[in-house]
Write a protein that holds these residues in place. Structure first.
Motif, PDB file in Angstrom:
ATOM      1  N   PRO A 233      42.391  30.108  33.228  1.00 14.25           N
ATOM      2  CA  PRO A 233      41.775  31.437  33.299  1.00 14.25           C
ATOM      3  C   PRO A 233      42.441  32.298  34.376  1.00 14.25           C
ATOM      4  CG  PRO A 233      40.411  29.845  34.460  1.00 14.25           C
ATOM      5  CD  PRO A 233      41.554  29.063  33.851  1.00 14.25           C
ATOM      6  N   ARG A 234      42.713  33.556  34.021  1.00 14.40           N
ATOM      7  CA  ARG A 234      43.305  34.497  34.973  1.00 14.40           C
ATOM      8  C   ARG A 234      42.601  35.840  34.831  1.00 14.40           C
ATOM      9  NH1 ARG A 234      48.480  32.045  35.181  1.00 14.40           N
ATOM     10  NH2 ARG A 234      48.131  30.489  36.795  1.00 14.40           N
ATOM     11  N   VAL A 235      42.539  36.573  35.920  1.00 16.45           N
ATOM     12  CA  VAL A 235      41.972  37.923  35.871  1.00 16.45           C
ATOM     13  C   VAL A 235      43.054  38.901  35.435  1.00 16.45           C
ATOM     14  CG1 VAL A 235      41.001  39.811  37.234  1.00 16.45           C
ATOM     15  CG2 VAL A 235      40.218  37.455  37.609  1.00 16.45           C
ATOM     16  N   TYR A 236      42.745  39.699  34.423  1.00 20.77           N
ATOM     17  CA  TYR A 236      43.653  40.738  33.930  1.00 20.77           C
ATOM     18  C   TYR A 236      43.019  42.108  34.128  1.00 20.77           C
ATOM     19  CZ  TYR A 236      46.384  37.023  31.868  1.00 20.77           C
ATOM     20  OH  TYR A 236      47.143  35.895  31.700  1.00 20.77           O
ATOM     21  N   LEU A 237      43.892  43.086  34.273  1.00 16.66           N
ATOM     22  CA  LEU A 237      43.466  44.458  34.511  1.00 16.66           C
ATOM     23  C   LEU A 237      44.052  45.322  33.404  1.00 16.66           C
ATOM     24  CD1 LEU A 237      41.933  45.894  36.836  1.00 16.66           C
ATOM     25  CD2 LEU A 237      44.152  46.321  37.896  1.00 16.66           C
ATOM     26  N   GLY A 238      43.250  46.200  32.832  1.00 13.71           N
ATOM     27  CA  GLY A 238      43.758  47.059  31.770  1.00 13.71           C
ATOM     28  C   GLY A 238      43.115  48.434  31.808  1.00 13.71           C
ATOM     29  N   GLU A 239      43.775  49.381  31.140  1.00 14.19           N
ATOM     30  CA  GLU A 239      43.238  50.740  31.017  1.00 14.19           C
ATOM     31  C   GLU A 239      42.367  50.798  29.760  1.00 14.19           C
ATOM     32  OE1 GLU A 239      44.099  53.404  33.085  1.00 14.19           O
ATOM     33  OE2 GLU A 239      45.263  52.039  34.341  1.00 14.19           O
ATOM     34  N   ASP A 263      34.619  52.140  45.763  1.00 12.27           N
ATOM     35  CA  ASP A 263      35.614  53.221  45.690  1.00 12.27           C
ATOM     36  C   ASP A 263      36.762  52.891  44.738  1.00 12.27           C
ATOM     37  OD1 ASP A 263      37.142  51.379  47.021  1.00 12.27           O
ATOM     38  OD2 ASP A 263      37.395  52.553  48.845  1.00 12.27           O
ATOM     39  N   GLY A 264      36.704  51.722  44.108  1.00  8.13           N
ATOM     40  CA  GLY A 264      37.695  51.348  43.111  1.00  8.13           C
ATOM     41  C   GLY A 264      39.032  50.912  43.677  1.00  8.13           C
ATOM     42  N   SER A 265      39.187  50.903  45.000  1.00 12.14           N
ATOM     43  CA  SER A 265      40.503  50.620  45.583  1.00 12.14           C
ATOM     44  C   SER A 265      40.798  49.126  45.658  1.00 12.14           C
ATOM     45  CB  SER A 265      40.579  51.218  46.992  1.00 12.14           C
ATOM     46  OG  SER A 265      39.701  50.519  47.860  1.00 12.14           O
ATOM     47  N   THR A 266      39.753  48.327  45.642  1.00 13.49           N
ATOM     48  CA  THR A 266      39.898  46.884  45.854  1.00 13.49           C
ATOM     49  C   THR A 266      39.207  46.131  44.730  1.00 13.49           C
ATOM     50  OG1 THR A 266      39.861  47.234  48.239  1.00 13.49           O
ATOM     51  CG2 THR A 266      39.392  45.009  47.482  1.00 13.49           C
ATOM     52  N   THR A 285      45.877  48.498  43.013  1.00 14.27           N
ATOM     53  CA  THR A 285      47.204  48.954  42.601  1.00 14.27           C
ATOM     54  C   THR A 285      48.239  47.843  42.701  1.00 14.27           C
ATOM     55  OG1 THR A 285      47.478  49.739  44.858  1.00 14.27           O
ATOM     56  CG2 THR A 285      46.845  51.364  43.203  1.00 14.27           C
ATOM     57  N   GLY A 286      47.809  46.646  43.070  1.00 14.55           N
ATOM     58  CA  GLY A 286      48.727  45.534  43.244  1.00 14.55           C
ATOM     59  C   GLY A 286      48.998  45.305  44.714  1.00 14.55           C
ATOM     60  N   GLY A 287      49.557  44.143  45.011  1.00 14.63           N
ATOM     61  CA  GLY A 287      49.829  43.826  46.407  1.00 14.63           C
ATOM     62  C   GLY A 287      49.220  42.494  46.771  1.00 14.63           C
ATOM     63  N   PRO A 288      49.477  42.060  48.008  1.00 20.53           N
ATOM     64  CA  PRO A 288      49.041  40.722  48.396  1.00 20.53           C
ATOM     65  C   PRO A 288      47.524  40.612  48.535  1.00 20.53           C
ATOM     66  CG  PRO A 288      49.984  41.870  50.271  1.00 20.53           C
ATOM     67  CD  PRO A 288      50.193  42.757  49.080  1.00 20.53           C
ATOM     68  N   ALA A 289      47.023  39.415  48.262  1.00 19.35           N
ATOM     69  CA  ALA A 289      45.593  39.157  48.372  1.00 19.35           C
ATOM     70  C   ALA A 289      45.227  38.832  49.810  1.00 19.35           C
ATOM     71  CB  ALA A 289      45.211  37.992  47.464  1.00 19.35           C
ATOM     72  N   ARG A 290      44.041  39.239  50.195  1.00 23.07           N
ATOM     73  CA  ARG A 290      43.527  38.941  51.536  1.00 23.07           C
ATOM     74  C   ARG A 290      42.315  38.033  51.375  1.00 23.07           C
ATOM     75  NH1 ARG A 290      40.126  42.314  54.290  1.00 23.07           N
ATOM     76  NH2 ARG A 290      40.356  43.767  52.560  1.00 23.07           N
ATOM     77  N   ARG A 291      42.343  36.897  52.054  1.00 22.64           N
ATOM     78  CA  ARG A 291      41.273  35.917  51.900  1.00 22.64           C
ATOM     79  C   ARG A 291      40.020  36.339  52.665  1.00 22.64           C
ATOM     80  NH1 ARG A 291      41.047  30.377  50.739  1.00 22.64           N
ATOM     81  NH2 ARG A 291      43.217  30.500  50.124  1.00 22.64           N
ATOM     82  N   LEU A 292      38.868  36.289  52.017  1.00 23.01           N
ATOM     83  CA  LEU A 292      37.617  36.675  52.680  1.00 23.01           C
ATOM     84  C   LEU A 292      36.741  35.483  53.037  1.00 23.01           C
ATOM     85  CD1 LEU A 292      36.508  39.858  50.689  1.00 23.01           C
ATOM     86  CD2 LEU A 292      38.052  39.663  52.634  1.00 23.01           C
ATOM     87  N   THR A 293      36.893  34.379  52.311  1.00 20.10           N
ATOM     88  CA  THR A 293      36.115  33.173  52.658  1.00 20.10           C
ATOM     89  C   THR A 293      37.085  32.010  52.815  1.00 20.10           C
ATOM     90  OG1 THR A 293      35.739  32.420  50.386  1.00 20.10           O
ATOM     91  CG2 THR A 293      34.131  33.969  51.298  1.00 20.10           C
ATOM     92  N   ASP A 294      36.731  31.057  53.675  1.00 17.81           N
ATOM     93  CA  ASP A 294      37.600  29.887  53.828  1.00 17.81           C
ATOM     94  C   ASP A 294      36.802  28.590  53.895  1.00 17.81           C
ATOM     95  OD1 ASP A 294      36.422  30.121  56.257  1.00 17.81           O
ATOM     96  OD2 ASP A 294      38.272  30.359  57.415  1.00 17.81           O
ATOM     97  N   SER A 295      35.556  28.649  53.426  1.00 18.55           N
ATOM     98  CA  SER A 295      34.748  27.436  53.386  1.00 18.55           C
ATOM     99  C   SER A 295      35.306  26.484  52.328  1.00 18.55           C
ATOM    100  CB  SER A 295      33.304  27.823  53.041  1.00 18.55           C
ATOM    101  OG  SER A 295      32.681  26.791  52.315  1.00 18.55           O
TER     102      SER A 295
END
Lengths: 440, 180
Positions: A233-239, A263-266, A285-295
């Motif tokens: 499974p992967r997350v896809y983005l479409g118009e 705000d739709g930015s993230t 808009t693309g770019g590196p992921a930032r981790r929010l949890t590390d449990s």
């Protein structure tokens, strides 16, 4: 012509005149629906057929009135009086109504209107009258193509709802969901989109791949969903206007549980790898992921507070799946669910005042709500297999999926207070709903 | 320490099993002394009695061979990713088989019952697949031959809504593919 009609266009930002109302302020005094209590007495309202017609659409006046009536009736806050009881005709209502005729059938408010050819195709004017005060509450003109007539009807419904309840409406909005058919072990699932009332239904995927949990962006233009293009499974983005979809993240591991920030930015996504599921934030808009949890536990199903400052999510870090709240950048999380059983799929209300969730106890699934601090918890559905709650654009109504024993599944709405439970029509079985904001 | 000891014992068992599992697969009628011991071990895991009726039909090294004669799945308790004794025995047979057919790759699919939310179950399925994968790797299967995924509650083995069905659905299934 009656005074006090403001004017605007339905289609993409082409407003032809400002919304500023020439509404008499004295009319604001009396008629108001109280929606603060749960079990309200619906306000009797009359919705007359709109007079006139558009080229090739003789029935448009009736069709628009029917959609408005169905919206208002479906909200549970209005009782639409049967049109057969109306004394004045649609054409007579081009002038100021004979209020006595409407008082006689106990209508407290009256919706009237006209349809005519217009510069963009069709021009629709409507007025909302306070029958007892004998005054106009709102008057608006809409210009659009004739194909957009349902949106005009929804926008009029929203204006009526807003004027009479003091809260924002929710009728000019859409629902994305998963359409399901076939036996449980080989269920065919497709992403589908429709208007809030089930009209204008269309499929966005063809059913060849398993798809899950579509989410619509705050601007209503994009969707994010899970697809199994291979085995993972992967997350896809479409118009929503079409075109190819792209994977949101290019990395090893499974990605699922997409959620747009207000705000739709993230887009928040859950990444599962090596037995651990964590929530990451990815620029839309693309770019590196930032981790929010590390449990090392399962952290998934995030939902932003409407101001974007906090995130509620589902975690089993305490041993069983429960609800937690953390800041938008992650860090320390505070558990907020302490009732019986297990919790999941939190959805933060766009009003910010409640978090809806799925509660699982003794094999039964119920929809519930609690305050963001965990207080005032209550379950609001009683059927044994209700899950996947989301909110109407105004935070009054919860949309969720109800499964019947035997596997069939449908979409339902219920008022935040637990009243006015209704089915949402879909052509096939349905699950995983997400409700858009009001269409800009 | 204790874990290591268990693992060592397991590896010995596998060594013992691999020759016996070869026998029914080939269908050639070869017998060897370990056969009886091996088959009773197998039986505790996945019902070797059923398998013996179908021996002639499957090609050694095929996915049918794997499913029928080795056992392609292990089961889990509710909301758990702990592999129990029966599961360890199945995975030991899987590891032996995978080492016997080194050209085969495997995807381990984690599945759950329908209790729990869809997204939590995707995460739980991944946890189960990883638990099975870690055990296969510990038994010596090369990590680059193994992939994991999760279907959560989406692909039930038994669509029934009762505990017996749920127990069959809480599983990690090893799906083997021949690379050429």
């Amino acid at each position: 012509m009656i005074a006090g009609l403001s004017r605007r266009s339905v289609l993409g930002g082409m407003a032809t005149a400002c919304f500023a109302a020439a509404v008499p302020s004295v009319a604001r005094a009396q008629l108001r629906v109280d929606i603060t209590r749960g079990n309200v007495e619906p306000v009797p309202i009359a919705v007359s057929r709109f007079a006139g017609s558009a080229p090739g659409r003789d029935d448009l006046g009736s069709a628009i009135a029917d959609v408005i009536a169905a919206n208002l009736q479906g909200s549970g806050l209005f009782r639409v009086i049967d049109r057969a009881a109306y004394i004045q005709s649609a054409d007579e209502l081009r002038d100021v109504p004979r209020f006595a005729d409407w008082r006689q059938i106990n209508a407290q408010a009256l919706v009237v209107g006209t349809v005519a050819p217009g510069p963009q195709g069709v021009a629709v004017e409507f007025r909302l009258w306070d029958v007892f005060a004998g005054s106009q509450l709102r008057g608006l003109r809409f210009d659009s193509s004739a194909e957009q007539w349902r949106r005009i009807a929804h926008k009029i419904s929203d204006v009526v709802y807003e004027r009479m309840t003091g809260e924002r409406g929710y009728f000019d909005s859409r629902i994305v969901y998963i359409s399901e058919t076939g036996p449980a072990a080989r269920r065919v699932k497709r992403v589908a989109i429709m208007d809030q009332d089930g009209a204008n239904h269309r499929f966005l995927t063809d059913g060849s791949n398993l798809v899950l949990t579509p989410q619509i962006s705050p601007d209503g233009r994009r969707i994010a969903f899970i697809e199994y293009r291979g085995t993972q499974p992967r997350v896809y983005l479409g118009e929503l206007t079409g075109g190819p979809t792209r994977p949101l993240l290019d990395l090893d591991g499974l990605t699922f549980s997409p959620r747009f920030s207000p705000d739709g930015s993230t887009i928040l996504v859950t990444v599962a790898s090596r037995g651990n599921s964590d929530i990451v934030a990815v620029p839309a808009t693309g770019g590196p992921a930032r981790r929010l949890t590390d449990s090392p536990a399962i952290d998934t199903s995030p939902t932003f507070s409407p101001d974007g400052a906090q995130i509620c999510f589902n975690s089993d870090r305490g041993g069983t799946p429960q609800l937690y709240v953390m800041g938008r950048n992650g860090g320390a999380a505070r558990r907020i669910s302490y009732g019986q059983g297990r919790y999941g799929s939190p959805a933060w209300s766009p009003r910010g005042d409640f978090i809806a969730f799925t509660n699982i106890r003794g094999g039964s699934f119920h929809i519930g709500v609690m305050r963001p601090d965990g207080s005032d918890e209550r379950l609001i559905t009683r059927s044994p297999l209700d899950q996947s709650p989301c909110w109407s654009p105004n935070g009054r109504i919860i949309l969720f999926a109800r499964e019947a024993r035997g596997g069939s599944s449908q979409l339902m709405t219920i008022d935040l207070t637990g009243y006015n439970e209704r089915g949402v029509p879909t052509p096939l079985d349905a699950s995983d709903p997400d409700w858009s904001r009001l269409i800009p | 320490m204790r874990k290591l000891a268990v693992l060592a014992t397991s590896l010995l068992l596998i060594a013992g099993c691999s020759s016996t599992s070869e026998e029914p697969l080939s269908g050639s009628g070869t017998t060897n002394g370990d056969g009886t011991v091996g088959s009773s071990d197998l039986g505790s895991g996945f019902g070797s009695g059923v398998a013996s009726g179908e021996l002639g039909a499957v090609t050694p090294g095929s996915s049918a061979d794997f499913e029928v004669n080795v056992g392609d799945r292990v089961f889990f308790a509710f909301d758990s990713s702990v592999i129990d004794e029966a599961g360890r025995e199945t995975l030991q047979r899987q590891a032996a088989w995978l080492q016997q057919f080194p050209e085969v790759r495997a995807t381990i699919e984690g599945h759950t019952d329908s209790v729990g939310t869809r997204e939590y179950n995707l995460a739980l399925g991944e946890r189960r697949a990883t638990a099975a994968r870690n055990y296969l790797e510990a038994l010596g299967v090369a990590p680059n031959r193994l992939q994991t995924t999760s279907y959560g509650e989406e692909r039930p083995a038994d669509p029934g809504d009762n505990e017996a069905a749920h127990a069959l659905n809480r599983r990690a299934v090893t799906v083997v593919t021949l690379t050429n």
